[in-house]
Design a protein around this motif. Structure first.
Motif, PDB file in Angstrom:
ATOM      1  N   CYS A 233     -24.485  13.076  -2.641  1.00 16.54           N
ATOM      2  CA  CYS A 233     -25.413  12.095  -2.660  1.00 16.54           C
ATOM      3  C   CYS A 233     -26.520  12.304  -3.231  1.00 16.54           C
ATOM      4  O   CYS A 233     -27.041  11.533  -4.271  1.00 16.54           O
ATOM      5  CB  CYS A 233     -25.561  11.386  -1.273  1.00 16.54           C
TER       6      CYS A 233
ATOM      7  N   LEU B 231     -25.789  12.949  -7.439  1.00 15.68           N
ATOM      8  CA  LEU B 231     -25.614  11.948  -8.097  1.00 15.68           C
ATOM      9  C   LEU B 231     -26.168  10.558  -7.969  1.00 15.68           C
ATOM     10  O   LEU B 231     -25.989   9.621  -8.733  1.00 15.68           O
ATOM     11  CB  LEU B 231     -24.108  11.768  -8.035  1.00 15.68           C
TER      12      LEU B 231
ATOM     13  N   TYR C 205     -25.846   8.862  -5.317  1.00 13.02           N
ATOM     14  CA  TYR C 205     -25.022   8.271  -4.540  1.00 13.02           C
ATOM     15  C   TYR C 205     -25.479   7.641  -3.066  1.00 13.02           C
ATOM     16  O   TYR C 205     -26.433   8.492  -2.808  1.00 13.02           O
ATOM     17  CB  TYR C 205     -23.622   8.987  -4.279  1.00 13.02           C
TER      18      TYR C 205
ATOM     19  N   SER D 222     -20.773   6.521  -2.171  1.00 10.00           N
ATOM     20  CA  SER D 222     -20.454   5.910  -3.443  1.00 10.00           C
ATOM     21  C   SER D 222     -21.535   5.524  -4.128  1.00 10.00           C
ATOM     22  O   SER D 222     -22.731   5.727  -3.884  1.00 10.00           O
ATOM     23  CB  SER D 222     -19.566   4.490  -3.036  1.00 10.00           C
ATOM     24  N   ASP D 223     -21.220   5.172  -5.573  1.00 12.49           N
ATOM     25  CA  ASP D 223     -22.241   4.958  -6.435  1.00 12.49           C
ATOM     26  C   ASP D 223     -22.745   3.617  -6.221  1.00 12.49           C
ATOM     27  O   ASP D 223     -22.168   2.392  -6.129  1.00 12.49           O
ATOM     28  CB  ASP D 223     -21.443   4.958  -7.731  1.00 12.49           C
TER      29      ASP D 223
ATOM     30  N   SER E  21     -24.221   1.708  -7.750  1.00 12.92           N
ATOM     31  CA  SER E  21     -24.126   0.270  -8.767  1.00 12.92           C
ATOM     32  C   SER E  21     -22.739   0.124  -8.990  1.00 12.92           C
ATOM     33  O   SER E  21     -22.614  -0.644  -9.647  1.00 12.92           O
ATOM     34  CB  SER E  21     -24.509   1.133 -10.309  1.00 12.92           C
TER      35      SER E  21
ATOM     36  N   GLY F 172     -19.351   4.287 -10.516  1.00 16.50           N
ATOM     37  CA  GLY F 172     -18.773   5.745 -10.579  1.00 16.50           C
ATOM     38  C   GLY F 172     -17.821   5.546  -9.458  1.00 16.50           C
ATOM     39  O   GLY F 172     -17.765   4.571  -8.434  1.00 16.50           O
TER      40      GLY F 172
END
Length: 144
Positions: free
Chosen positions: A24, A27, A29, A60-61, A63, A66
């Motif tokens: 997280c 990235l 995330y 998770s992304d 946005s 990803g």
């Protein structure tokens, strides 16, 4: 025949939540909200039978672009080089010294989170610079 549009990357690991939270940070995330009926993931985890506690975690992304990352506990440790690895695209569009400086700055940030820098691969006639690293459980990944 349908075409698959989404996929998940699954990591076998010893400590799913710890590794998920590391990625997280790498990235940007996010950890999804706890399941319905639970205020926190810890509360949900305590509701499971002992053999299922701390056995999996995901992130998770935010946005939605990803892939979801899923981390599952396995009994065996990592013993050989990954056959598949993530490339963290920190230097996309950059070349030369600007790219190397950007990658080195990101490397320093990730080392502070517990990652290990394996080697810096300097640009040559064919490839731009990249940095080979390991996450907190020893999984290889690249900064490129």
């Amino acid at each position: 025949m349908s075409s698959i549009k989404q996929f998940q990357v699954t990591f076998d690991c010893a400590e799913p939540e710890r590794l998920a939270r590391f990625w997280c940070e790498v990235l940007g995330y996010a950890v999804p909200p706890a399941p319905e009926g639970f205020d926190t993931w810890d509360e949900f985890n305590r509701s499971l039978p002992p053999e299922q506690r701390d056995s999996a975690f995901a992130c998770s992304d935010p946005s939605g672009v990803g892939p979801r990352l899923y981390f599952q506990r396995v009994p065996e440790g990592k013993v050989v080089k990954n056959r598949v690895h993530l490339c963290v695209r920190a230097g996309t569009g950059l070349v030369g010294e600007e790219r190397l400086a950007t990658l080195q700055a990101e490397c320093a940030r990730l080392v502070a989170l517990g990652a290990v820098c394996e080697r810096v691969m300097l640009a040559d006639e064919e490839n731009e610079s990249c940095i080979v690293m390991r996450d907190i459980e020893g999984n290889e990944f690249c900064l490129d």
